[in-house]
Design a protein around this motif. Sequence first.
Motif, short mmCIF file in Angstrom:
data_model
loop_
_atom_site.label_atom_id
_atom_site.label_comp_id
_atom_site.label_asym_id
_atom_site.label_seq_id
_atom_site.Cartn_x
_atom_site.Cartn_y
_atom_site.Cartn_z
N GLN A 1 0.88 -1.29 0.11
CA GLN A 1 -0.08 -0.05 -0.06
C GLN A 1 0.75 1.01 0.04
O GLN A 1 0.42 2.32 -0.35
N VAL A 2 2.22 1.13 0.48
CA VAL A 2 3.15 2.23 0.40
C VAL A 2 3.41 2.42 -0.98
O VAL A 2 4.48 1.54 -1.36
N LEU A 3 3.22 3.64 -1.65
CA LEU A 3 3.55 3.68 -2.88
C LEU A 3 5.04 4.16 -3.05
O LEU A 3 5.98 4.05 -3.78
N GLU A 4 5.56 5.04 -2.03
CA GLU A 4 6.69 5.63 -1.87
C GLU A 4 7.06 6.17 -0.59
O GLU A 4 6.14 6.43 0.15
N HIS A 5 8.34 6.00 -0.16
CA HIS A 5 8.77 6.37 1.19
C HIS A 5 9.83 6.91 1.42
O HIS A 5 10.73 6.79 0.37
N ARG A 6 10.32 7.74 2.12
CA ARG A 6 11.51 8.62 2.36
C ARG A 6 11.61 9.01 3.70
O ARG A 6 10.77 9.53 4.27
N ALA A 7 12.90 8.74 4.35
CA ALA A 7 13.27 9.41 5.60
C ALA A 7 14.25 10.30 5.31
O ALA A 7 15.35 9.99 4.62
N TRP A 8 13.82 11.42 5.64
CA TRP A 8 14.86 12.93 5.57
C TRP A 8 14.93 13.64 6.54
O TRP A 8 14.16 14.29 7.07
N ARG A 9 16.17 13.55 6.88
CA ARG A 9 16.67 14.65 8.06
C ARG A 9 15.50 14.22 9.38
O ARG A 9 14.90 15.38 9.90
N GLY A 10 15.40 13.18 9.51
CA GLY A 10 14.52 12.79 10.91
C GLY A 10 12.90 12.84 10.59
O GLY A 10 12.33 12.50 11.44
N ASP A 11 12.64 13.17 9.37
CA ASP A 11 11.10 13.01 9.17
C ASP A 11 10.85 11.83 8.34
O ASP A 11 11.58 11.74 7.18
N ASP A 12 9.84 11.09 8.47
CA ASP A 12 9.37 9.97 7.77
C ASP A 12 8.34 10.27 7.07
O ASP A 12 7.23 10.92 7.71
N ARG A 13 8.03 9.79 5.66
CA ARG A 13 7.01 10.35 4.89
C ARG A 13 6.67 9.28 3.88
O ARG A 13 7.68 8.62 3.53
N ILE A 14 5.37 8.71 3.97
CA ILE A 14 4.87 7.63 2.89
C ILE A 14 3.96 8.39 2.00
O ILE A 14 3.22 9.36 2.61
N HIS A 15 3.92 7.86 0.73
CA HIS A 15 2.84 8.18 -0.09
C HIS A 15 1.92 6.93 -0.23
O HIS A 15 2.45 5.82 -0.40
N VAL A 16 0.72 7.05 -0.25
CA VAL A 16 -0.29 6.11 -0.20
C VAL A 16 -1.25 6.57 -1.40
O VAL A 16 -1.58 7.66 -1.69
N ASP A 17 -2.06 5.43 -1.73
CA ASP A 17 -3.06 5.93 -2.83
C ASP A 17 -4.27 6.25 -2.11
O ASP A 17 -4.54 5.97 -1.07
N ARG A 18 -4.98 7.37 -2.98
CA ARG A 18 -6.07 8.12 -2.03
C ARG A 18 -7.30 7.19 -1.77
O ARG A 18 -8.02 7.40 -0.76
N ARG A 19 -7.57 6.07 -2.55
CA ARG A 19 -8.59 5.12 -2.23
C ARG A 19 -8.48 4.29 -1.26
O ARG A 19 -9.45 3.77 -0.73
N GLN A 20 -7.02 4.30 -0.80
CA GLN A 20 -6.78 3.28 0.18
C GLN A 20 -6.46 4.09 1.69
O GLN A 20 -6.05 3.50 2.64
N ILE A 21 -7.03 5.22 1.65
CA ILE A 21 -6.35 6.06 2.84
C ILE A 21 -7.15 5.51 3.94
O ILE A 21 -6.21 5.75 5.16
N VAL A 22 -8.35 5.18 4.12
CA VAL A 22 -9.00 5.00 5.45
C VAL A 22 -8.40 3.49 5.81
O VAL A 22 -8.14 3.51 6.95
N GLU A 23 -8.23 2.81 5.17
CA GLU A 23 -7.71 1.43 5.33
C GLU A 23 -6.27 1.52 6.02
O GLU A 23 -6.02 1.11 7.12
N VAL A 24 -5.63 2.56 5.44
CA VAL A 24 -4.04 2.78 5.84
C VAL A 24 -4.27 3.25 7.02
O VAL A 24 -3.42 2.86 8.23
#
Lengths: 215, 190
Positions: free
Chosen positions: A27-50
């Motif tokens: 479900q994670v399309l993209e992820h990145r940890a940058w300078r202590g911040d963790d970020r993930i991209h998900v599909d908007r149709r799956q947002i509630v599930e995620v």
Amino acid sequence: MHDDENQATPGEPSPLLRKVLARLGQQVLEHRAWRGDDRIHVDRRQIVEVCLALRDDPELCFDLLVDVTAVDYMGQPDGFRRPVEIWDRNRAMVRRGPLSRHQVAMPERGPLPRFAVVYHLLSTRFFHRLRLKCRVPEDDPTLPTVTTVWPGANWLERETYDLYGIRFQGHPDLRRIYLDESFVGHPLRKDYGKRDEQPVQPLHGPAANEPRRPH
Amino acid sequence: MANHRIAAYLTRSDRRQTTTDESAAFGGSFVATRLRDAVQWARKYSFFPYPFVTACCGMEYFSTAGPRYDIDRFGAALPRFTPRQADLVFVVGTITHRLAPILRRVYDQMAEPKWVVSFGACTSSGGPYDNYAVVQGIDRIIPVHLYIPGCPPRPEAVLDGLIKLQARVQHESRATPWKGIHGSGRPLPD
Ligand code: SF4
């Protein structure tokens, strides 16, 4: 700094991101940890599930939704990855003076969706944070609401709707929250004129019809 | 004390020429003009301010109202938190377009005579907020009698402005200078 941020290849995932990836998998399309911040991209149709998974997983336990907001990536040809040169060029033209301001050309819209809705999550048990993003296209700016997951999302989503025009489907009360009900448009979109006032109280007096000061 | 000060005031000879309603009614007599001076003197030392505080300038307003700067020395100490009991509205802080009708209603609800002080850069001109949301100066909504510059103004500036407003109240020559657009007598449009 920006180059570092906007590189397409994800860096080494942080310990938190590893847990998130193990839980969410594909479900994670993209992820990145940058300078202590963790970020993930998900599909908007799956947002509630995620969101439910992130909230209920005992390892993650993101029980607090800190903020919901959005970003308008208008005019960035490949979305959020390489915006810097274009904005730098435009800013340089604007700085040259008022006459060249109308020459500022917005670049063509890129292939990636225009908006991103951003959720900031915090776990009050483990004190870790995660930034969750969903891309939302311009022609269909809709997204399922997460008020069912965190009731506190109610006003935050109203704010995002008010200022960016992103519609949260299933929201119990999707009205404007800051601006007047009579307001037309969504002012934090990049194509809304910065000084485009919509007075509620009719203006009068000596300054009413004065031209706005130039920058 | 008060009587003594009135007496001291009334013995001054450099009074302005009055052409007010009262003086016309009394035939411009000595009694009428002195009475008017006394009334204006009483007004200027007994302001009942209504603090319309919306933003960061409010901190400086509180500081001015507090014991260190002591606005009570100028007779404007007692804030009334209903416009119906106030005769001076301090508009302190950023006024957005959404708030503008409320400010106008507050002004309309105040009993006359009434004065408006525009406190800080935001209320005077929009200040740093040159954008779609902020009213670029409250003089687009209601009349303003005094502008205090600064972002935020120091308490000294506020007290200086208050003294200037008192001087203005003392020397107002028309019968209803608080009426209309900037005292022009033209009615405010709805
Ligand atoms: S003038 Fe400055 S201090 Fe006062 S409300 Fe505006 S921004 Fe705040």
